[in-house]
Design a protein around this motif. Structure first.
Motif, mmCIF file in Angstrom:
data_model
loop_
_atom_site.group_PDB
_atom_site.id
_atom_site.type_symbol
_atom_site.label_atom_id
_atom_site.label_comp_id
_atom_site.label_asym_id
_atom_site.label_seq_id
_atom_site.Cartn_x
_atom_site.Cartn_y
_atom_site.Cartn_z
ATOM 1 N N LEU A 43 14.632 98.738 71.678
ATOM 2 C CA LEU A 43 15.148 98.422 73.027
ATOM 3 C C LEU A 43 15.456 99.732 74.114
ATOM 4 O O LEU A 43 15.358 99.585 75.347
ATOM 5 N N PHE A 44 15.583 100.775 73.319
ATOM 6 C CA PHE A 44 15.848 102.015 73.945
ATOM 7 C C PHE A 44 14.493 102.642 74.206
ATOM 8 O O PHE A 44 14.427 103.767 74.494
ATOM 9 N N ASP A 45 13.221 102.076 73.748
ATOM 10 C CA ASP A 45 11.969 102.816 73.871
ATOM 11 C C ASP A 45 11.836 104.083 73.073
ATOM 12 O O ASP A 45 10.993 105.040 73.468
ATOM 13 N N LEU A 46 12.583 104.016 71.858
ATOM 14 C CA LEU A 46 12.290 105.109 70.995
ATOM 15 C C LEU A 46 11.545 104.806 70.007
ATOM 16 O O LEU A 46 10.927 105.905 69.536
ATOM 17 N N ILE A 47 11.014 103.782 69.560
ATOM 18 C CA ILE A 47 10.360 103.183 68.472
ATOM 19 C C ILE A 47 9.351 102.195 69.030
ATOM 20 O O ILE A 47 9.918 100.995 69.411
ATOM 21 N N PRO A 48 8.132 102.433 68.973
ATOM 22 C CA PRO A 48 7.208 101.439 69.411
ATOM 23 C C PRO A 48 6.961 100.185 68.507
ATOM 24 O O PRO A 48 7.334 100.656 67.215
ATOM 25 N N LEU A 49 6.907 99.002 68.953
ATOM 26 C CA LEU A 49 6.799 97.772 68.026
ATOM 27 C C LEU A 49 5.652 97.998 67.009
ATOM 28 O O LEU A 49 5.813 97.597 65.627
ATOM 29 N N VAL A 50 4.694 98.684 67.387
ATOM 30 C CA VAL A 50 3.527 98.915 66.234
ATOM 31 C C VAL A 50 3.848 99.722 65.084
ATOM 32 O O VAL A 50 3.234 99.586 64.077
ATOM 33 N N ALA A 51 4.960 100.337 65.254
ATOM 34 C CA ALA A 51 5.336 101.569 64.052
ATOM 35 C C ALA A 51 5.802 100.314 62.987
ATOM 36 O O ALA A 51 5.870 100.791 61.880
ATOM 37 N N LEU A 52 6.271 99.266 63.529
ATOM 38 C CA LEU A 52 6.696 98.314 62.333
ATOM 39 C C LEU A 52 5.641 98.032 61.540
ATOM 40 O O LEU A 52 5.791 97.743 60.070
ATOM 41 N N PHE A 53 4.196 97.752 61.700
ATOM 42 C CA PHE A 53 3.168 97.786 61.045
ATOM 43 C C PHE A 53 2.801 98.677 60.087
ATOM 44 O O PHE A 53 2.007 98.898 59.049
ATOM 45 N N ASN A 54 3.354 99.948 60.210
ATOM 46 C CA ASN A 54 3.100 101.031 59.499
ATOM 47 C C ASN A 54 4.116 101.054 58.173
ATOM 48 O O ASN A 54 3.744 101.691 56.962
ATOM 49 N N LEU A 55 5.051 100.090 58.370
ATOM 50 C CA LEU A 55 5.902 100.235 56.960
ATOM 51 C C LEU A 55 5.238 99.760 55.600
ATOM 52 O O LEU A 55 5.260 100.456 54.474
ATOM 53 N N PRO A 56 4.287 98.739 55.606
ATOM 54 C CA PRO A 56 3.523 98.383 54.473
ATOM 55 C C PRO A 56 2.836 99.344 53.798
ATOM 56 O O PRO A 56 3.001 99.711 52.648
ATOM 57 N N LEU A 57 2.352 100.262 54.754
ATOM 58 C CA LEU A 57 1.473 101.326 54.388
ATOM 59 C C LEU A 57 2.168 102.244 53.719
ATOM 60 O O LEU A 57 1.965 103.222 52.671
ATOM 61 N N ARG A 58 3.505 102.680 54.356
ATOM 62 C CA ARG A 58 4.233 103.702 53.917
ATOM 63 C C ARG A 58 4.975 103.401 52.401
ATOM 64 O O ARG A 58 4.957 104.305 51.695
ATOM 65 N N MET A 59 5.271 102.205 52.320
ATOM 66 C CA MET A 59 5.643 101.730 51.011
ATOM 67 C C MET A 59 4.603 101.995 49.982
ATOM 68 O O MET A 59 4.818 102.337 48.791
#
Length: 457
Positions: A43-59
């Motif tokens: 909401l504050f434009d600090l995190i792009p929505l696409v970053a959410l898709f990096n979570l599986p790769l990070r796990m």
């Protein structure tokens, strides 16, 4: 607005702390707080929505490509198998026979068993509960005073956690970026120092007041041949198993996964030798291992969600700047972090602390410069890792909220009251503080053995 954005990492950490202390499940709390603040950051434009898709790769990178985590289920299997097969109980009986002429032999035997078994038991609750179920009834039946007996069991259950191949050391080495072999060796001398302090206290207390630990009225008689066979099966083989797991890693001839496989296979062999191996027991051990492994990895995955968002919001830099902003210097910062971990150890197990708190404070610890005190940055980080391990161990034991004390009370007979447990562990807490102070003042206690074995960590 800028001040609110800068405060987001601290609000995130505070929200997590409030939810954890309120008693919500750890894994669900971690993931829920992570996703909540991801939404706030979006909401504050600090995190792009696409970053959410990096979570599986990070796990996947955290779990699938890690050389330490695959060892977890096999080490847990090893500890659970030794406890449920009766090997641990036989070890207690063997040590009691071996030390039968020593005052307080059962209490000293419990300390030794804690070193042998607790590292592979994995979690503090399992370690303390296992020793309480195995040793406490025998000690009370022999006439040991409740505070003395319960204090010995609680101290032994936490002591083993810092000895290699303790599961906690795997996680500390990974989170603090320390090589596993030096991490194993660095805790040996401090652990033996604490063991000596514990045994000296137990002997001194028993000699000063023999009534706290009466000797058995009918000592068991056994022939020399029978005792030799019994000692080989019940004492030498469990010690050899732990040594094989430790030695193969330190010597560099096996990875942590391979050495833990040796431990699991050795536990099955010990079950066969003491004639307890059956399909039903194997099934029970496997199911208990699966349940505990699932719990551990669920927490790790949830912690990945939390740390991913926390770092994205600048939490690592913010925490480092906040600690240095206190103006406490390197020693004050180190002691502050150790104090924070100490308090956290009152309420949650080490697995949550290592996967939640350490990633937050690790940048601040890594930035501390003790090169002039230790000789190199690598030795400095190794020394800090040992202090963290000792500090967590002490926090689990310290009244009134020591995590281990409540597990002991839950597994102890009804006549064991919590107030008696508090009185029993108080001397051990003092000894623990003495041990930590000695490692702070004389860092060679932690670094000498790794330096001797590896030349440098």
């Amino acid at each position: 607005m800028d001040s609110l954005i800068d405060a987001l990492p601290f609000l995130m950490a505070a929200t997590l702390a409030v939810c954890l202390f309120a008693g919500y499940p750890v894994a669900l709390t971690l993931s829920a707080v992570g996703f909540l603040f991801f939404a706030v950051g979006y909401l504050f434009d600090l995190i792009p929505l696409v970053a959410l898709f990096n979570l599986p790769l990070r796990m996947y990178s955290n779990l699938g490509e890690n050389l330490i985590y695959p060892a977890v289920p096999m080490l847990l299997f090893m500890g659970i198998a030794l406890e449920r097969s009766g090997v641990a109980r036989e070890l207690l009986t063997c040590l009691d026979l071996l030390l039968r002429r020593v005052p307080g032999s059962l209490a000293i035997a419990v300390v030794i068993i804690g070193i042998v078994l607790a590292p592979s038991a994995g979690l503090i609750g399992a370690s303390v509960a296992t020793l309480a179920l195995i040793a406490l009834p025998s000690m009370l039946a022999q006439g040991y005073r409740i505070p003395f007996a319960s204090g010995s069991v609680a101290a032994a259950g936490t002591l083993g956690l810092i000895f290699p191949p303790g599961l906690m050391l795997f996680f500390l080495a990974e989170r603090l970026d320390v090589r596993l072999g030096p991490m194993f060796l660095a805790t040996v001398v401090p652990g033996l120092l604490l063991t000596v302090l514990y045994v000296v206290y137990l002997l001194g207390r028993t000699l000063a007041d023999p009534a706290v630990a009466p000797r058995s009225a009918k000592p068991e008689t056994i022939s020399a041949v029978q005792f030799t066979v019994y000692a080989l099966r019940s004492l030498a083989l469990p010690l050899l198993l732990v040594f094989l797991v430790l030695g193969s890693i330190v010597a560099g001839i096996a990875t942590p996964t391979q050495s833990s496989a040796v431990g699991a296979a050795g536990a099955i062999l010990l079950m066969a030798l003491n004639r307890s191996l059956s399909f039903r027991l194997f099934y029970e051990v496997a199911m208990a291992t699966a349940m505990m492994t699932a719990m551990v990895f669920l927490i790790i995955m949830a912690a990945t969600v939390f740390s991913f968002v926390f770092i994205f919001l600048g939490g690592g830099d913010a925490m480092t700047d906040a600690l240095y902003g206190l103006g406490l210097g390197r020693w004050g910062t180190l002691l502050s972090v150790l104090g924070l971990l100490f308090v956290m150890g009152f309420f949650i197990d080490w697995i949550e602390i290592t996967v939640i708190v350490l990633p937050i404070v690790a940048p601040a610890l890594g930035a501390l410069d003790f090169t002039d005190y230790l000789g190199s940055p690598d030795l400095s980080m190794l020394w800090i890792a040992v202090l963290v391990a000792l500090n967590l161990q002490a926090s689990f034991l310290t009244p009134p909220f020591g995590f281990a004390l409540f597990f002991l009370k839950g597994a102890a007979p009804p006549e064991v009251k919590l107030e008696a447990v508090y009185r029993g562990v108080a001397p051990f807490v003092v000894l623990q503080v003495v041990g930590i102070a000695l490692v702070l003042l004389f860092p060679l206690l932690a670094t000498w053995l790794p330096l001797y074995a590896f030349g440098s960590p």
